[in-house]
Design an enzyme around this catalytic site. Structure first.
Site, PDB file in Angstrom:
ATOM      1  CD  GLN A  50      -1.390   1.226   3.268  1.00  0.00           C
ATOM      2  OE1 GLN A  50      -1.243   2.496   1.901  1.00  0.00           O
ATOM      3  NE2 GLN A  50      -1.400   1.348   4.102  1.00  0.00           N
ATOM      4  NE  ARG A  52      -2.366   5.917   5.468  1.00  0.00           N
ATOM      5  CZ  ARG A  52      -2.797   7.089   5.483  1.00  0.00           C
ATOM      6  NH1 ARG A  52      -1.622   8.183   5.616  1.00  0.00           N
ATOM      7  NH2 ARG A  52      -3.466   7.737   5.196  1.00  0.00           N
ATOM      8  CB  SER A  64     -13.277   9.245  15.889  1.00  0.00           C
ATOM      9  OG  SER A  64     -14.609   9.686  15.032  1.00  0.00           O
ATOM     10  CG  LEU A  71     -18.837   7.286  11.277  1.00  0.00           C
ATOM     11  CD1 LEU A  71     -18.731   8.728  12.310  1.00  0.00           C
ATOM     12  CD2 LEU A  71     -20.116   7.125  12.217  1.00  0.00           C
ATOM     13  CD  GLU A  96      -1.457  -1.192   7.034  1.00  0.00           C
ATOM     14  OE1 GLU A  96      -1.793  -0.824   5.122  1.00  0.00           O
ATOM     15  OE2 GLU A  96      -1.264  -2.012   8.005  1.00  0.00           O
ATOM     16  NE  ARG A  97      -3.849   7.193   9.531  1.00  0.00           N
ATOM     17  CZ  ARG A  97      -4.813   8.455  10.607  1.00  0.00           C
ATOM     18  NH1 ARG A  97      -5.704   8.107  10.600  1.00  0.00           N
ATOM     19  NH2 ARG A  97      -4.363   9.013  11.598  1.00  0.00           N
ATOM     20  CG  ASN A 130      -4.026   5.539   1.102  1.00  0.00           C
ATOM     21  OD1 ASN A 130      -3.556   5.810   1.817  1.00  0.00           O
ATOM     22  ND2 ASN A 130      -4.279   4.713   0.097  1.00  0.00           N
TER      23      ASN A 130
END
Length: 292
Positions: A50, A52, A64, A71, A96-97, A130
């Site tokens: 990926q 990042r 959050s 969400l 992924e985050r 990204n």
């Protein structure tokens, strides 16, 4: 870019972050089908390729998710499974985050959209997804643009349209790839992530050693953007160094209130001003007013 993407109804080469996102786009194209589901985290794995390079600070995202849940579904593709047996392993295309933050919170499941794409198409989607975010470093962004061009055949105009940026911004980002890995590492270590400053360093010198010295000067607040511009101008054949520009050469930003209640003019001392210079100047004015 793979031509099969369009055949599969994937939203390619369209503005998604600022127009329609993948989720809305896919929902619109499959109104009678469920395109998302909750997947166990243990069945999901990150993509080792990926774009990042770092997940960054996850604290705010974790807070959050703790309060409101995830969400926005992550995008995944199945890594196994046959027609009579549902897949049990999935690889992340985008998100992924959110995945790592959910793991850190010991969540068991995460909302996901399973996409039927091949590996190269997944990489293309991951790159665009990204690149539309704002938390990539200038070098990560530049590498992503290069990958879209080299691997998927995007022109600079097509990259700009896909990530909702001006073509000149894409061109400037790609210029950063002229910096050596040694200089990029120094910039990261010094915490210098301003694209305009990095471009200024690049224009001021071709030498790795001198570029690193300039970065150290910036980090120590001993050099400004105008200093970099002066050095860049001095490198041009026949250029004559001038310590102060004439008043007529100084850029002026003007704003007129649509209701004609006021107008504002900001004149700069340097001869070249970009958006960050203007925002910085306006923020100083606001800070001064708030503390006076």
């Amino acid at each position: 870019m793979s031509r099969s993407s369009a055949k599969r109804g994937l939203p390619v080469r369209v503005k998604m972050r600022h127009d329609q996102h993948f989720v809305e786009e896919l929902t619109a194209r499959s109104p009678d089908e469920s395109i998302g589901r909750m997947l166990p985290l243990v069945q999901i794995e990150p993509d080792p390729n990926q774009p990042r390079s770092s997940m960054g600070d996850l604290d705010e995202l974790m807070s959050s998710i703790r309060d409101k849940g995830v969400l926005e579904p992550i995008l995944v593709r199945a890594m196994d499974g046959e027609s009579d047996r549902p897949p049990r392993r999935f690889r992340i295309i985008s998100g992924e985050r959110r995945f790592q933050a959910s793991k850190a919170l010991s969540q068991e499941e995460i909302p996901a959209i399973i996409m039927d794409v091949e590996e190269d198409e997944a990489l293309e989607i991951a790159l665009i997804e990204n690149l539309q975010r704002k938390d990539l470093t200038p070098f990560e962004e530049a590498e992503g643009y290069r990958a879209l061009g080299d691997i998927h055949g995007y022109t600079q105009e097509q990259i700009a349209a896909a990530v909702s940026q001006a073509r000149t911004s894409v061109t400037e980002s790609l210029q950063l790839l002229k910096m050596s890995q040694r200089v990029r590492g120094a910039a990261d270590a010094l915490g210098i992530n301003s694209k305009s400053l990095l471009l200024g360093v690049l224009k001021a010198s071709d030498s790795d050693t001198e570029q690193i010295s300039l970065l150290e000067g910036i980090a120590a607040s001993e050099l400004t953007r105008e200093d970099l511009r002066s050095k860049a101008r001095a490198r041009k054949p026949g250029a004559k160094a001038r310590t102060q520009p004439r008043k007529s050469e100084r850029p002026v930003f003007t704003f007129k209130d649509p209701d004609r209640a006021f107008s504002l003019s900001v004149r700069f001392r340097q001869t070249e001003v970009d958006k960050e210079d203007l925002i910085s100047a306006l923020e100083k004015i606001l800070d001064e007013l708030k503390t006076s």
